[in-house]
Design an enzyme around this catalytic site. Structure first.
Site, PDB file in Angstrom:
ATOM      1  N   GLU A 134       1.085  -1.222   0.000  1.00 30.87           N
ATOM      2  CA  GLU A 134      -0.170   0.350  -0.135  1.00 30.87           C
ATOM      3  C   GLU A 134       0.803   1.067  -0.388  1.00 30.87           C
ATOM      4  O   GLU A 134       1.960   1.019   0.534  1.00 30.87           O
ATOM      5  CB  GLU A 134      -0.867  -0.423   1.456  1.00 30.87           C
ATOM      6  N   CYS A 161       2.408   7.993   2.639  1.00 26.28           N
ATOM      7  CA  CYS A 161       2.635   6.931   3.504  1.00 26.28           C
ATOM      8  C   CYS A 161       3.197   5.910   2.724  1.00 26.28           C
ATOM      9  O   CYS A 161       2.491   5.562   1.918  1.00 26.28           O
ATOM     10  CB  CYS A 161       1.354   7.286   3.958  1.00 26.28           C
ATOM     11  N   CYS A 170       4.181  -7.988   7.723  1.00 19.90           N
ATOM     12  CA  CYS A 170       4.741  -7.279   9.214  1.00 19.90           C
ATOM     13  C   CYS A 170       4.571  -8.173  10.134  1.00 19.90           C
ATOM     14  O   CYS A 170       3.627  -8.677  10.346  1.00 19.90           O
ATOM     15  CB  CYS A 170       3.903  -6.142   9.722  1.00 19.90           C
ATOM     16  N   CYS A 175       1.353  -6.343  16.947  1.00 18.91           N
ATOM     17  CA  CYS A 175       0.669  -5.794  17.458  1.00 18.91           C
ATOM     18  C   CYS A 175      -1.150  -6.136  17.494  1.00 18.91           C
ATOM     19  O   CYS A 175      -1.704  -5.824  16.136  1.00 18.91           O
ATOM     20  CB  CYS A 175       0.758  -3.896  16.975  1.00 18.91           C
ATOM     21  N   CYS A 223      -3.218  -3.942  15.194  1.00 16.23           N
ATOM     22  CA  CYS A 223      -3.258  -3.649  13.467  1.00 16.23           C
ATOM     23  C   CYS A 223      -3.605  -4.917  12.493  1.00 16.23           C
ATOM     24  O   CYS A 223      -3.556  -5.671  12.525  1.00 16.23           O
ATOM     25  CB  CYS A 223      -1.402  -3.218  13.002  1.00 16.23           C
ATOM     26  N   GLU A 269       7.077  -3.017  10.002  1.00 19.06           N
ATOM     27  CA  GLU A 269       8.498  -2.400  10.286  1.00 19.06           C
ATOM     28  C   GLU A 269       8.960  -1.672  10.451  1.00 19.06           C
ATOM     29  O   GLU A 269      10.778  -3.025   9.363  1.00 19.06           O
ATOM     30  CB  GLU A 269       8.470  -3.385  11.854  1.00 19.06           C
ATOM     31  N   SER A 322       5.703   4.325  18.285  1.00 22.24           N
ATOM     32  CA  SER A 322       4.634   3.917  18.127  1.00 22.24           C
ATOM     33  C   SER A 322       4.653   3.814  19.570  1.00 22.24           C
ATOM     34  O   SER A 322       4.498   1.878  20.094  1.00 22.24           O
ATOM     35  CB  SER A 322       3.970   2.576  17.606  1.00 22.24           C
ATOM     36  N   ASN A 343      -8.922   3.499  13.834  1.00 22.47           N
ATOM     37  CA  ASN A 343      -9.335   2.243  12.698  1.00 22.47           C
ATOM     38  C   ASN A 343      -9.469   1.232  12.551  1.00 22.47           C
ATOM     39  O   ASN A 343      -8.790   0.005  12.807  1.00 22.47           O
ATOM     40  CB  ASN A 343      -8.628   3.087  11.646  1.00 22.47           C
ATOM     41  N   CYS A 360      -3.180   1.325   8.726  1.00 24.19           N
ATOM     42  CA  CYS A 360      -2.812   0.026   8.485  1.00 24.19           C
ATOM     43  C   CYS A 360      -2.607  -1.072   7.996  1.00 24.19           C
ATOM     44  O   CYS A 360      -3.189  -1.879   8.719  1.00 24.19           O
ATOM     45  CB  CYS A 360      -1.717   0.652   9.986  1.00 24.19           C
TER      46      CYS A 360
HETATM   47  N1  SAH Z   1       5.156   0.002  12.210  1.00 20.59           N
HETATM   48  C1  SAH Z   1       5.679   0.888  12.131  1.00 20.59           C
HETATM   49  C2  SAH Z   1       5.086   1.475  11.301  1.00 20.59           C
HETATM   50  C3  SAH Z   1       4.078   1.612  10.542  1.00 20.59           C
HETATM   51  S1  SAH Z   1       2.533   1.356  11.622  1.00 20.59           S
HETATM   52  C4  SAH Z   1       5.097   1.222  13.339  1.00 20.59           C
HETATM   53  O1  SAH Z   1       4.464  -0.057  14.216  1.00 20.59           O
HETATM   54  O2  SAH Z   1       5.066   2.572  14.136  1.00 20.59           O
HETATM   55  C5  SAH Z   1       1.975   3.346  11.409  1.00 20.59           C
HETATM   56  C6  SAH Z   1       0.980   3.611  12.292  1.00 20.59           C
HETATM   57  O3  SAH Z   1      -0.705   2.982  12.575  1.00 20.59           O
HETATM   58  C7  SAH Z   1       1.713   3.032  13.462  1.00 20.59           C
HETATM   59  O4  SAH Z   1       1.613   4.229  14.515  1.00 20.59           O
HETATM   60  C8  SAH Z   1       1.117   1.910  14.262  1.00 20.59           C
HETATM   61  O5  SAH Z   1      -0.022   2.179  15.561  1.00 20.59           O
HETATM   62  C9  SAH Z   1      -0.723   2.825  13.307  1.00 20.59           C
HETATM   63  N2  SAH Z   1      -1.974   2.274  14.215  1.00 20.59           N
HETATM   64  C10 SAH Z   1      -1.793   0.641  13.297  1.00 20.59           C
HETATM   65  N3  SAH Z   1      -2.694  -0.170  12.783  1.00 20.59           N
HETATM   66  C11 SAH Z   1      -3.427   0.800  13.583  1.00 20.59           C
HETATM   67  C12 SAH Z   1      -5.374   1.155  13.684  1.00 20.59           C
HETATM   68  N4  SAH Z   1      -6.581   0.193  13.262  1.00 20.59           N
HETATM   69  N5  SAH Z   1      -5.520   2.159  13.883  1.00 20.59           N
HETATM   70  C13 SAH Z   1      -5.374   2.848  14.112  1.00 20.59           C
HETATM   71  N6  SAH Z   1      -3.915   2.838  13.753  1.00 20.59           N
HETATM   72  C14 SAH Z   1      -3.072   2.544  13.074  1.00 20.59           C
HETATM   73 FE1  SF4 Z   2       3.740  -3.511  12.409  1.00 23.91          FE
HETATM   74 FE2  SF4 Z   2       3.970  -1.074  13.026  1.00 23.91          FE
HETATM   75 FE3  SF4 Z   2       0.906  -2.669  12.897  1.00 23.91          FE
HETATM   76 FE4  SF4 Z   2       2.512  -3.975  14.642  1.00 23.91          FE
HETATM   77  S1  SF4 Z   2       1.237  -1.302  14.270  1.00 23.91           S
HETATM   78  S2  SF4 Z   2       2.057  -4.987  13.540  1.00 23.91           S
HETATM   79  S3  SF4 Z   2       4.586  -2.948  13.405  1.00 23.91           S
HETATM   80  S4  SF4 Z   2       2.995  -1.924  11.409  1.00 23.91           S
END
Ligand code: SAH
Ligand code: SF4
Length: 353
Positions: free
Chosen positions: A90, A103, A110, A114, A117, A162, A216, A292, A334
């Site tokens: 994406e 972005c 990944c 998390c 996510c 990541e 994060s 989200n 994300c």
């Molecule tokens: N892996 C890295 C960068 C990609 S995720 C990281 O975790 O920082 C980018 C951002 O999207 C992160 O701050 C993460 O916490 C956020 N994110 C992931 N899933 C999300 C969701 N469902 N709603 C809102 N933010 C989310």
């Molecule tokens: Fe990977 Fe970032 Fe999603 Fe965590 S929030 S699973 S590090 S993409």
């Protein structure tokens, strides 16, 4: 099969062209690819015709292809870009007045699990090459006729993946993106976001050419973070904050903490007070984002009032902003766009997930 030039740095281009050619040819090639962003070897107008022809036999300037594109009513463009091996990532372009933010993704999927996510549900498929990271910018900039060397463009590595678990390629891509003879972004306008891979944060800190860093945080104490961001069991919150406190910031730089608010999990006033305390002695800002939601995600989104109250408390310690969710109507969050496609595909009769 041709070798892709996009992603090579100047030294690699020099080696590829070989010792028989003068050094200025590699500089011309580098500038043609990254500064002038030509779309084919044939368009390198300062190369003699026979050189273009011979190089074109063995090499190409390949960018990811648009597999699908979704345009939101708020102007956000979400792309699913297809890579050379058919895998997809994406890339999102968010216009905001005169400014644009790209972005971009750093991995396909990944490996960091998390809990909120959607990308996490895919697991890791592979790292992106430097060319695939730069290629996302070149492709989407070209589609929008954007000149990359201007100060109105930002890049955040907050798409899939990541970035610090693909650090060598992220650094290689960053050098090309930040080089004024290359793509020409300002170092103030490129940010990588990490879930807190401590040894890699220390490595990044030593890089002479590096993007800004966002962390994060997503939890206000050790136990909670271990639940939501399981990598914390390996890299503890206490140590993460220590690395952040000692992170070598440039004179103009602040750290950014991202905090995804999950209803009744990490969004209480007590959480906000703990966050404020954690970051109070760090030169930083905090960005809050209300979850989200998505399929397979077992959390809910807090109300706007809750988000506002949380912001008020954190703001007493450091600048704190609420990130407006963008492109919700075209699958926000994300990993969501790709996940939606996968879901659609797997739901077709006769196919299995
Ligand atoms: N892996 C890295 C960068 C990609 S995720 C990281 O975790 O920082 C980018 C951002 O999207 C992160 O701050 C993460 O916490 C956020 N994110 C992931 N899933 C999300 C969701 N469902 N709603 C809102 N933010 C989310
Ligand atoms: Fe990977 Fe970032 Fe999603 Fe965590 S929030 S699973 S590090 S993409």
């Amino acid at each position: 099969m041709t070798t892709n030039i996009v992603g090579m740095d100047l030294a690699e281009m020099k080696a590829m062209l070989g010792p028989a050619l003068p050094a200025f040819r590699s500089r011309q090639l580098y500038e043609a690819v990254y500064k002038n962003r030509v779309s084919s070897i044939d368009d390198i107008s300062n190369f003699p015709k026979d050189l273009r022809a011979s190089l074109g036999q063995s090499h190409s300037l390949a960018l990811p292809e648009v597999q699908s594109r979704f345009d939101s009513v708020d102007g956000t463009q979400r792309y699913l870009l297809k890579l050379e091996d058919g895998k997809t990532v994406e890339t999102v372009l968010m216009p905001e007045g005169e400014r644009y933010t790209f972005c971009i993704s750093s991995q396909v999927g990944c490996p960091v699990n998390c809990q909120f996510c959607l990308t996490a549900l895919m697991g890791l498929e592979r790292n992106l090459s430097a060319g695939e990271i730069v290629g996302q910018i070149l492709k989407v900039a070209a589609l929008n006729g954007l000149e990359t060397s201007i100060d109105r463009l930002n890049i955040v590595m907050m798409g899939q993946g990541e970035p610090l678990l693909n650090l060598p390629n992220v650094i290689r891509a960053t050098r090309i993106l930040l080089d004024e003879n290359g793509v020409g972004f300002s170092p103030r306008r490129v940010t990588v976001s990490t879930s807190g891979i401590l040894p890699k944060m220390l490595e990044l800190a030593k890089e002479p050419v590096r993007p800004k860093l966002a962390i994060s945080l997503n939890a206000s104490n050790e136990e909670q973070r271990q639940e939501i961001v399981p990598i914390t069991r390996k890299y503890h919150l206490k140590d993460l904050m220590e690395v952040c406190r000692n992170y070598p910031l440039r004179s103009w730089e602040k750290l950014t903490f991202e905090y995804v608010l999950l209803k009744d999990v990490n969004d209480t006033d007590a959480d906000a007070r703990r966050v404020a305390k954690l970051v109070s002695n760090i030169n930083c800002k905090v960005n809050l984002i209300a979850l989200n939601p998505g399929p397979g995600i077992a959390f809910e989104t807090p109300t706007p009032e809750r988000v506002h109250n949380f912001q008020e408390i954190v703001q007493r310690a450091v600048p704190c902003f609420v990130r407006r969710p963008r492109g919700l109507d075209v699958y926000a969050a994300c990993g969501q766009l790709k996940r939606m496609e996968l879901t659609q595909i797997s739901e077709r009769p006769g196919t299995s997930a």
